[in-house]
Scaffold this active site. Sequence first.
Site, PDB file in Angstrom:
ATOM      1  N   ASN B  80      74.063 -40.862  60.541  1.00  0.00           N
ATOM      2  CA  ASN B  80      73.811 -41.525  59.258  1.00  0.00           C
ATOM      3  C   ASN B  80      75.061 -42.132  58.657  1.00  0.00           C
ATOM      4  O   ASN B  80      75.079 -42.450  57.469  1.00  0.00           O
ATOM      5  CB  ASN B  80      73.201 -40.528  58.274  1.00  0.00           C
ATOM      6  CG  ASN B  80      71.895 -39.963  58.788  1.00  0.00           C
ATOM      7  OD1 ASN B  80      71.774 -38.755  58.973  1.00  0.00           O
ATOM      8  ND2 ASN B  80      70.942 -40.833  59.050  1.00  0.00           N
ATOM      9  N   ILE B  87      77.916 -44.638  54.107  1.00  0.00           N
ATOM     10  CA  ILE B  87      77.008 -43.510  54.268  1.00  0.00           C
ATOM     11  C   ILE B  87      75.606 -43.955  53.892  1.00  0.00           C
ATOM     12  O   ILE B  87      75.396 -44.586  52.857  1.00  0.00           O
ATOM     13  CB  ILE B  87      77.430 -42.325  53.387  1.00  0.00           C
ATOM     14  CG1 ILE B  87      78.853 -41.896  53.766  1.00  0.00           C
ATOM     15  CG2 ILE B  87      76.470 -41.165  53.547  1.00  0.00           C
ATOM     16  CD1 ILE B  87      79.488 -40.956  52.793  1.00  0.00           C
ATOM     17  N   CYS B  88      74.667 -43.611  54.773  1.00  0.00           N
ATOM     18  CA  CYS B  88      73.258 -43.909  54.521  1.00  0.00           C
ATOM     19  C   CYS B  88      72.603 -42.649  53.952  1.00  0.00           C
ATOM     20  O   CYS B  88      72.162 -41.775  54.690  1.00  0.00           O
ATOM     21  CB  CYS B  88      72.588 -44.342  55.822  1.00  0.00           C
ATOM     22  SG  CYS B  88      70.864 -44.691  55.629  1.00  0.00           S
ATOM     23  N   LEU B  89      72.573 -42.560  52.624  1.00  0.00           N
ATOM     24  CA  LEU B  89      72.062 -41.360  51.951  1.00  0.00           C
ATOM     25  C   LEU B  89      71.175 -41.817  50.790  1.00  0.00           C
ATOM     26  O   LEU B  89      71.573 -42.676  50.002  1.00  0.00           O
ATOM     27  CB  LEU B  89      73.235 -40.522  51.446  1.00  0.00           C
ATOM     28  CG  LEU B  89      72.893 -39.170  50.818  1.00  0.00           C
ATOM     29  CD1 LEU B  89      72.190 -38.278  51.819  1.00  0.00           C
ATOM     30  CD2 LEU B  89      74.176 -38.508  50.332  1.00  0.00           C
ATOM     31  N   GLN B  93      71.351 -44.349  47.087  1.00  0.00           N
ATOM     32  CA  GLN B  93      70.687 -45.649  47.118  1.00  0.00           C
ATOM     33  C   GLN B  93      69.499 -45.638  46.151  1.00  0.00           C
ATOM     34  O   GLN B  93      69.680 -45.657  44.947  1.00  0.00           O
ATOM     35  CB  GLN B  93      70.259 -45.956  48.561  1.00  0.00           C
ATOM     36  CG  GLN B  93      71.443 -46.157  49.486  1.00  0.00           C
ATOM     37  CD  GLN B  93      71.039 -46.302  50.929  1.00  0.00           C
ATOM     38  OE1 GLN B  93      69.867 -46.235  51.262  1.00  0.00           O
ATOM     39  NE2 GLN B  93      72.021 -46.495  51.784  1.00  0.00           N
TER      40      GLN B  93
END
Lengths: 512, 151
Positions: B80, B87-89, B93
């Site tokens: 992720n 960071i894909c969190l 978002q």
Amino acid sequence: MYKYNLQNYFTLLYLFENPPEQFNGEDQDENDNDEIQQSQSNLPPIPTPSTSTYTSTTTITTTTTTPTPTTPITTNINDKESVSISNINVNDDSSSPNKRKLGEIGNSTPSQPPSKKVSTPKSNESNKSVNYSGASPSNEGYSPSPSPSSKYIKTPISNSSSLSNTPLSNSSNNNNNNNNNNNNNNNNNNNNNNNNNNNNNNNNNNNNNNNNNNDNNDNDKSKEISEDDKFTLKKQQSFNVNFTQSLNDEVLSYTSSDYYRDNIDNPTETYTSSDNLNYENFDEELIFSAPNNKDIIHIIDTDNKSSSSSSLSSLPSSSSQTNQPKNKSSSTTTKTTPSSTKTRTTSPTVTKTNQISPNSINKFNSSNNNNNNNAITPSKKKRIDYDLISGTRVKTPKKSAIVSKQPKGFLSTPKKNTTTVDDDGGDDDETATSKNNEDLNKNTNKDSDKNEKDFCPICQSEFVNPYYSPCNHTCCFECWNQWLSLKLECPVCRERCRIKQCKPLTNLDSQQ
Amino acid sequence: MSTAARRRLMRDFKRLQSDPPAGISGAPLENNILMWQAVIFGPDDSIWEGATFKLSLQFSEEYPNDAPTVKFLSKMFHPNVYADGSICLDILQNQWSPIYDIAAILTSIQSLLCDPNPNSPANSESARLFRENKREYNRKVKEIVEQSWSS
């Protein structure tokens, strides 16, 4: 032989010429009495052929006796005396029959000197007569005597010819001219002799030729021998070559055998090495017992197999090595699982602590409710709202991702509180728990209460113009306004919410 | 101090100093309170144990109503986390909430290390290894952990 041939020739001539000789003989008888006498003298010896044989033997003896007396005298003198002796013998022939025969010969010789005394040309005739005298023995051949007798006559002819030769030489010695002629004759004789010599020489030449031939033959033989030797040498060479080739072949075979041995030895070395590597390979020994190349090849294959087996043995070791990290990884996994269990154990404790504090708050609120109930009923309702609001205040500082669920549960609890208000037994239970909590966490509760009252969850500061949402979460009005303009949901519980639905907490302010 | 964002950041900093969570530390730059640098340690009893990852947090004037931009400054291998460290969190978002403070953000990222979400991959290789070849994934993670020591 040539001589004999010539004599035979003359004899044949005279035989063919028998009639003219007879006539000639008659003529001679008419011309020369002496000759007739000679012929008469010849007639008596014919009836006695045996005597003639005796005469021949006696003549031989006489000839042998004559040299003996001449030996004591000098050579020249001997010759003269010999001549004189011959004359004497001629004279003595009348005394004895044997001597007579010799005297006959001597008679012929004295007849010659008177002819010579007459004239020199007559001497030539005398030479011819001499030839005739030589022919007279052929007259003797006319006799009807048997052939053996003729044979016996032939032998005396040869002797007479030899005797005639010697007198001729004597005559030559006597006369110079005669000597010259004789010399010529001698020369002729010499020539004849030379011829004879030539013949002899020829013979010698022939002999030489023979010798040459022999030499040639020898040469040929030697050549043949050499050729034979060559052949033998060639054969020997071929034999040697064959032998050397055979030796080479043997050597090659030997070397090949050595190579074979080397080949055998090499596998043995490899086999021993394989033994060093693998002590338990007994089957290879059995394979090695076979001497065939194929088996050797099999041995090589087995060596390769052994190498492959070694590689396989190495692979399992590597696999075991890999297994070890697997074990480690498994150990790590086993380690990780306890960590997960630990984390699980820790999380319930956290949840418990969260649950405890709301309970204490609820109890505190319940005590407040009791006080209010004693005073005024509508004030009770307001207080209840206030209590809920204070409850919300208590919630705000501890909120997090997890709090999103807990508030819902907390909302359910106020309802329960209302039910508990109706039930006195329930109130007693809450009070019991509240006492315990108060005993354990008095100071903490007080501090938390203060904090909760003062701070807004969005701006983390004291409330400024607080409003509460339908979900009973309180924030500053400005905070509500800014957030709800972006997203129409409560920041605490994410429930749908609008700014219009929010209500101010003026009553609370007035109460405060 | 004049704006709400700055006031909020100061309060977050004080709170972080007074009551820091385990394995988390952070501070703003000297010249700019809107730019923070933080350090998180790998959770104990995990494959990330012993790691020290440096992160940067960029706040806007809209904070706390707007989520900050968080990036890994250290090299990272995680399904992720993008190659550039982004960071894909979800909470950073579409699930952002203004009640989240810096401590909450960093704690969430720390927990993300142990619980990746391969369904929304930011690093396809690590996501694939995480699904198909866990051994290799763990080996790579160890490698990253060791590299984080030197950084």
